[in-house]
Design a protein around this motif. Structure first.
Motif, PDB file in Angstrom:
ATOM      1  N   ALA B  85       1.688 -12.926 -10.833  1.00 40.83           N
ATOM      2  CA  ALA B  85       2.727 -11.945 -11.134  1.00 40.83           C
ATOM      3  C   ALA B  85       3.955 -12.050 -10.247  1.00 40.83           C
ATOM      4  CB  ALA B  85       2.145 -10.530 -11.015  1.00 40.83           C
ATOM      5  N   ARG B  86       3.824 -12.795  -9.184  1.00 38.48           N
ATOM      6  CA  ARG B  86       4.933 -12.853  -8.239  1.00 38.48           C
ATOM      7  C   ARG B  86       6.018 -13.807  -8.712  1.00 38.48           C
ATOM      8  NH1 ARG B  86       3.869 -14.443  -2.246  1.00 38.48           N
ATOM      9  NH2 ARG B  86       5.986 -14.010  -1.517  1.00 38.48           N
ATOM     10  N   GLY B  91       9.116 -13.534  -4.353  1.00 34.85           N
ATOM     11  CA  GLY B  91       8.919 -12.239  -4.983  1.00 34.85           C
ATOM     12  C   GLY B  91      10.257 -11.550  -5.168  1.00 34.85           C
ATOM     13  N   ALA B  92      10.327 -10.645  -6.137  1.00 36.12           N
ATOM     14  CA  ALA B  92      11.569  -9.923  -6.380  1.00 36.12           C
ATOM     15  C   ALA B  92      11.221  -8.476  -6.636  1.00 36.12           C
ATOM     16  CB  ALA B  92      12.289 -10.518  -7.589  1.00 36.12           C
ATOM     17  N   VAL B  93      12.172  -7.594  -6.375  1.00 32.19           N
ATOM     18  CA  VAL B  93      11.943  -6.184  -6.650  1.00 32.19           C
ATOM     19  C   VAL B  93      11.544  -6.040  -8.118  1.00 32.19           C
ATOM     20  CG1 VAL B  93      13.110  -3.976  -6.949  1.00 32.19           C
ATOM     21  CG2 VAL B  93      13.471  -5.325  -4.879  1.00 32.19           C
ATOM     22  N   ASP B  95       8.325  -6.707  -9.138  1.00 28.70           N
ATOM     23  CA  ASP B  95       7.161  -7.543  -9.433  1.00 28.70           C
ATOM     24  C   ASP B  95       5.915  -6.704  -9.692  1.00 28.70           C
ATOM     25  OD1 ASP B  95       8.540  -9.863  -9.348  1.00 28.70           O
ATOM     26  OD2 ASP B  95       7.808 -10.537  -7.399  1.00 28.70           O
ATOM     27  N   GLY B  96       5.924  -5.484  -9.182  1.00 29.81           N
ATOM     28  CA  GLY B  96       4.834  -4.588  -9.538  1.00 29.81           C
ATOM     29  C   GLY B  96       3.819  -4.329  -8.447  1.00 29.81           C
TER      30      GLY B  96
ATOM     31  N   ARG C 108       1.289  -4.232  -2.961  1.00 27.38           N
ATOM     32  CA  ARG C 108       2.617  -4.504  -3.526  1.00 27.38           C
ATOM     33  C   ARG C 108       2.691  -6.002  -3.788  1.00 27.38           C
ATOM     34  NH1 ARG C 108       6.696  -1.746  -0.396  1.00 27.38           N
ATOM     35  NH2 ARG C 108       6.885  -0.378  -2.194  1.00 27.38           N
ATOM     36  N   ILE C 109       2.853  -6.350  -5.017  1.00 25.62           N
ATOM     37  CA  ILE C 109       2.777  -7.768  -5.394  1.00 25.62           C
ATOM     38  C   ILE C 109       3.851  -8.591  -4.697  1.00 25.62           C
ATOM     39  CG2 ILE C 109       3.084  -9.367  -7.331  1.00 25.62           C
ATOM     40  CD1 ILE C 109       1.655  -7.293  -9.088  1.00 25.62           C
ATOM     41  N   ARG C 110       5.050  -8.068  -4.655  1.00 30.01           N
ATOM     42  CA  ARG C 110       6.174  -8.812  -4.082  1.00 30.01           C
ATOM     43  C   ARG C 110       5.891  -9.277  -2.666  1.00 30.01           C
ATOM     44  NH1 ARG C 110      10.593  -6.052  -1.619  1.00 30.01           N
ATOM     45  NH2 ARG C 110       9.906  -4.181  -2.705  1.00 30.01           N
ATOM     46  N   THR C 111       5.358  -8.358  -1.816  1.00 28.15           N
ATOM     47  CA  THR C 111       5.223  -8.670  -0.396  1.00 28.15           C
ATOM     48  C   THR C 111       3.772  -8.880   0.032  1.00 28.15           C
ATOM     49  OG1 THR C 111       5.023  -6.316   0.036  1.00 28.15           O
ATOM     50  CG2 THR C 111       7.223  -7.269   0.179  1.00 28.15           C
TER      51      THR C 111
END
Ligand code: ADP
Ligand code: ADP
Ligand code: ADP
Lengths: 400, 119, 119, 400, 400, 119
Positions: B85-86, B91-93, B95-96, C108-111
């Motif tokens: 999912a990333r 990663g971006a704002v 992504d969930g 948090r997927i992004r981080t």
């Protein structure tokens, strides 16, 4: 001619789709019905008294009347209409379609909040007290504007200006939708809107080319010209609206393309049999530019012309009527040929239509406001009128 | 047993499905339930146009995955979702997120089996 | 951490969003996931018409909100939802419910952050 | 004739619905716009220069030109077109609709991935450099293919073969959609597709019966024949496609029925006024069988003709043009009457159209690829072009 | 006339939308296909044998036949039809559209449960054994009902009564849908239904005004009258249905408005060229009232006429045929002028159509029940036929 | 209190609703929330056709039920769902599952009641 009448009829579903696609799902049926219902109520009104008022023997140029025309009972079915060579009944029907579509145009301004039954009553009264006299003035052989030489080939003044200004008056009197500007109000189904625009364009050929019969029979050269100018204006207008949007927001919307088509068709309506194809293209392009900015006005001034009935039909109609005085070359010459007199006549037509239709609408709506109430209840507006007024929902996609 | 609920970008579903197929025992037949939701978070919503006017849509369409797994698979599942999912590379704002909720009982309707083996 | 699931009337969503914006730290960027469901409870369903015949639709369309919050925010969130979702002045049948489920983990997927700070 | 033009115009919304229903929801508007926008850009192009290039005074049989036709300014509105007894403007408009629909057909091959603005430019350039010359060759009285006796009643070669082969070339140059064959790509709304097929059939009567005017006036026997063959071919083709599917997969799809109708209509287009009703039925049925298998080719060869513009229009057009040489009985006899010469002429027409349109498209697309880029960005393709290019979504069913 | 045929063709997509919108999502395609497929199968049947049976040389007034008409091969394309001045092929096509739409009307009664392939076979057999003879009796110059003076201007008896009563017989033989009365069965998409009603109205002008050609050529006075009565009846009927609903349930539904339009159009069909506009309005209004209550009957008696093919077409058709005997004034006088003889003739026509079509349907359906089975499997009915029979779903709105 | 989440075949909803009406106190007015999801499990997906080409859709449409009940009703509810959702006679792949999640708190928005009596 019969074909033209049939084509014009198709504008009603076309308009229903065009408008119906733009509202929210909860109001899709009520919005479509506001167009369809005109086929029923004005369809009956026209046969009963409408035609008599608009095209009966002129009473001093101000209104028509012939007891024999009530219910069309006195029309000999074989009698041709004046010198046009078509049976009068055919003429009645063709004109009837105009009478049907005009009030339906108004519904665009008041969508999603006007009380449905008040709308119905308004429609009948407006058709009788505003539309019929105006049609008489502009189109009947003895109508006072007609005799003064005002040109309105296929209804720029009678149809679009009248409907547009009435739409504006109603929208202002109703006030904006409860969440206007607050919520993101987005069209439920732009596919409908595009399809509707396609049907409108198709039907408009009936509108404009069919009107050539008022000039000649059998339809020939003028009908061909009207067809060509209609097509050219719509194409140029669609293109112009697209470019406008591209420049303004960097995107080209499908609603914009459709709106451009309609704006161009509106503008060329009064001019269709009077101008050259290239002039029609210029008129169409100008109409798109002007209507585009007119539409932005509502955000400036805060009135809620929900689907831009005034911004497109009113403004486009005024522009078209005036430009007819500029570009016309047959049967009279316009400003382009150095003759300003026709422009003056056109301005007279525009002025009269604005004042008469605007004023008439104001009076009718004021009375209705006091008696029936103009506006849907807050609960109806929240939940959508489809469920409350019609006991239906537009889509049931989740049933198993 | 845990119920793992993940909110992801619709466009990453394909990648997540692939990653899950890799770690779960059943290969391509791993079990999952999917639906579509509207999400609101740090991510900006869409801007749409209506006759020259910008309409800001605050919420964003997201895909929600629900996977019920035995405790041993929880970390594997989380890792696979994260991987799929990333948005590359950092990663971006938007992504969930992944949420883990305790699951007390599972019943397979067909057989009436319960617990870990029914999952 | 808790997962708060609320079922409300669609027409009250606007008011609830406003109320939530007031109590949650991120102001207008608080996080929420929304979907549409059909509900059945004490509230009567709709009556529609089909050619003169009444069709009773037992279920009512509702909006479901899911908010995952740290323990400290649970009561604030509940209060805000209640405030926004209640039909004035005394509430009406069909105003909905709020359910609170324990939440064991958040990622948090992004981080890749976990727990309270990821929420 | 005017009515026919109006009917042909309705093919544009028809095509928009037909194609729009087949793509995924995220591209429904952009796909529909690719048809609608042709009404705007080619609508303007045709009036400005298109008609002059296609039907102006022939320059050696290869291209037309008349400065007086630019903007149609030199056309006397009452002047009848050659000996057909209709005003030239009517002829201009009728031909204009063909010019509009043709590039729109191409959009089926490149749906869901071609850059929208490149498509717009392509459309105008292609119409000018490929369509207009070809139309001149085949339909103008001095066109070199016309003088050689190539029969193309209503556009099998000029419209369908040209569009079909251009579609194939573009599809190959663009490459497949990113998830072609990987994901399950399903039509978002087959109701639209069926409705579109219905409008196309309706409009096709204008296409084919209206073309009879090129042969006689007032339209009569030939128009009646063209109408009958059109109807017969479409019906037989729909039936044949259904049977084909039933035999192949055990199911009968609605998309198949609609595709069969279109394949039959395409195949009968060049033949409409030249063959008997029963021959038309045979042609329609053959077209369905051949197109059905042609459509399967794309999976074999891996090119992504998204909505089968080549598989249906290209292949159906070629087949129809050749079979015209087999079945024709008026004004010349075909293979069935033992005369192979017309078949040779038809093959010449097909060959020329394939090479010229295919080569022309290749050149234009190569230039555009270098300058503007042919393909949408990956992000646009993922999210759908509706949002990125147009700032809109087709449906908003979830608003409260 | 060609235009009229094209308009009538558009009734098929119109009907497909009208019916398709009313069923549940899972059956939208199969319901639409039941209309569209008639264009294919009856389209072929009519050219092959249908026309010969209906309009070939009369065999004692009971059936037509001409070997030369099989496949239309013996029709000289330039030969005008009798004394009407139109090519016979045009007449063939116009009549063919009626033959196509009639069996499609039946599908409304059996929607959501009849086996698709049995429906196909039924359609062809019914068209051949029921429709063609009946059309011969009522419309052919030597048909035994025609010679007895039964009036059926545009198909009230042949089309609507025949389809309506057959629909009823089939619905009863099939039994109700498994969840009839148990579950809330709601229309998946009323937007389609409204649009379909609009197209039907539009196409009906072709139906009724085009039928004037049977009386005169060139179309003129009678066509104008038929156009006017069609319009008037539909408008009055729409209004009447609305008022009915308002009084009965306090709401005004869009489906009701659309149903009223259709009921009015059905009722005026046999009368279009024979009654005055005001009489047409009365007929339309009466039709709405009577059909409204007829539709309620199915809940009383428990048969499941899913989309009210009998309730609207059957009942409306009977009423219209009888009222034609009351209101007609040209070419013969009716009850209103004190002459009851025409009413008697009309009653004869109605009676014959009811018995013949009802009995014929019963026989055909009985044979099919024994051989192929009439009903879809329970699983197909549960999941919807779209997926099982066609391998498709109407909408895929959730794809990313 | 528990939150019972069941994934069933859409076509069995009718039967499940009937069975639930039988065991829950409120008769036909028992409370439930329903939505539509896509499921993937052992069951094969659909095959659709697109111009002669088979398109395999991996996921199957399922109906998801959510019922929040007091502990005493958990087993009754599970039994009713099982009874209604199972394909006769022996169940079939795809009949679905029932998941039970702990529920910590319930609030009735209309009255503000909490806990077991609000459920
Ligand atoms: N605390 C939460 N409660 C409910 N939903 C949440 C929560 N946090 C995130 N989400 C969901 O996850 C989505 C992505 O969150 P977002 O804040 O945009 O991503 P990021 O974590 O990358 O900043 C949101 O649109 C929302 O649907
Ligand atoms: N115990 C429950 N389990 C699942 N959903 C519930 C439950 N109680 C209420 N709901 C949901 O909340 C909605 C509102 O409930 P309702 O009983 O109508 O309101 P009220 O609590 O005001 O009587 C219902 O439509 C249903 O979707
Ligand atoms: N572990 C799981 N996590 C999430 N959803 C599940 C799980 N197991 C089953 N499901 C859901 O239940 C549905 C039915 O499961 P399936 O495996 O087909 O049935 P069966 O248990 O009869 O083999 C699936 O489509 C999926 O939506």
């Amino acid at each position: 001619m019969l074909t033209s009448s049939a084509l014009v009829l198709l504008m009603v579903p076309g308009l229903a789709l065009f408008y119906g696609g733009m509202v929210r799902r909860k109001n899709v049926l009520t919005t479509m019905m506001m167009s369809f219902v005109a086929m029923a109520v004005i369809g009956v009104q026209w046969v009963l008294v409408g035609y008599a008022l608009a095209f009966g023997t002129s009473q001093g140029g101000f209104i028509g009347w012939d007891a024999a025309l009530v219910g069309l009972s006195g029309i000999d079915m074989a009698k041709p209409y004046s010198d046009k060579g078509i049976p009068e009944l055919v003429f009645v029907m063709f004109q009837g379609k105009f009478a049907i579509i005009t009030p339906a145009l108004i519904s665009g301004a008041i969508a999603e909040r006007m009380r449905f039954r008040t709308y119905l009553v308004f429609t009948v009264v407006w058709a009788t007290l505003v539309y019929c006299p105006l049609a008489h003035w502009v189109w009947a052989a003895d109508g006072w504007l007609f005799t003064r030489g005002v040109l309105d080939f296929a209804g720029g003044t009678v149809v679009h200006i009248a409907a547009g200004v009435s739409a504006l008056v109603l929208a202002v009197m109703l006030g904006p939708r409860r969440d206007f500007k607050r919520a993101a109000i987005l069209p439920n189904n732009l596919v409908l809107t595009l399809t509707g625009a396609g049907l409108l364009w198709f039907g408009w050929f009936g509108f404009n080319a069919g009107s050539a019969v008022a000039v000649e029979h059998p339809a020939g050269a003028t009908a061909g010209l009207a067809f060509t100018t209609t097509q050219s204006a719509a194409a140029a207008a669609g293109l112009a609206w697209m470019l406008m949007e591209r420049w303004h927001h960097g995107k080209v919307t499908s609603l914009g393309l459709a709106s451009g088509f309609v704006a161009g068709l509106v503008a060329v309506t009064p001019a269709a049999g009077h101008v050259r194809p290239v002039s029609a293209m210029v008129m169409g392009a100008l109409a798109s530019v002007v209507c585009y900015w007119a539409v932005q006005l509502k955000n400036r001034f805060g009135y809620d012309d929900s689907l831009d009935a005034f911004g497109v039909h009113g403004v486009g109609g005024i522009l078209g009527a005036l430009l007819t005085g500029v570009f016309c070359f047959t049967p009279v010459q316009g400003v382009l040929a150095g003759d300003f007199s026709q422009l003056g006549k056109q301005a007279l037509g525009v002025g009269v239509a604005l004042v008469f239709a605007g004023g008439g609408t104001f009076l009718i709506a004021t009375v209705l406001k006091k008696t029936m109430g103009l506006r849907a209840t807050e609960q109806e507006e929240r939940d959508g009128q489809d469920l409350h007024v019609h006991g239906e929902r537009g889509y049931h996609f989740d049933q198993t | 047993m845990k119920m793992i609920i993940a909110i992801i970008r619709p466009e990453r579903l394909e990648a997540v499905e692939e990653a899950l197929g890799g770690v779960l025992d059943e290969g391509d037949n791993y079990r999952i339930t999917i639906d579509t939701v509207e999400g609101r978070g740090r991510q900006e919503g869409e801007v749409e146009l209506f006759r020259g006017q910008e309409v800001h849509v605050r919420n964003v369409q997201k895909t929600r995955l629900t996977l019920c797994v035995n405790d041993a698979y929880v970390e594997k599942t989380i890792a696979a979702i994260q991987k799929g999912a990333r948005t590359e590379p950092n990663g971006a704002v938007g992504d969930g997120k992944i949420f883990v909720v305790p699951l007390e009982e599972v019943v397979r309707i067909r057989t009436g089996e319960r617990g870990g083996s029914a999952i």
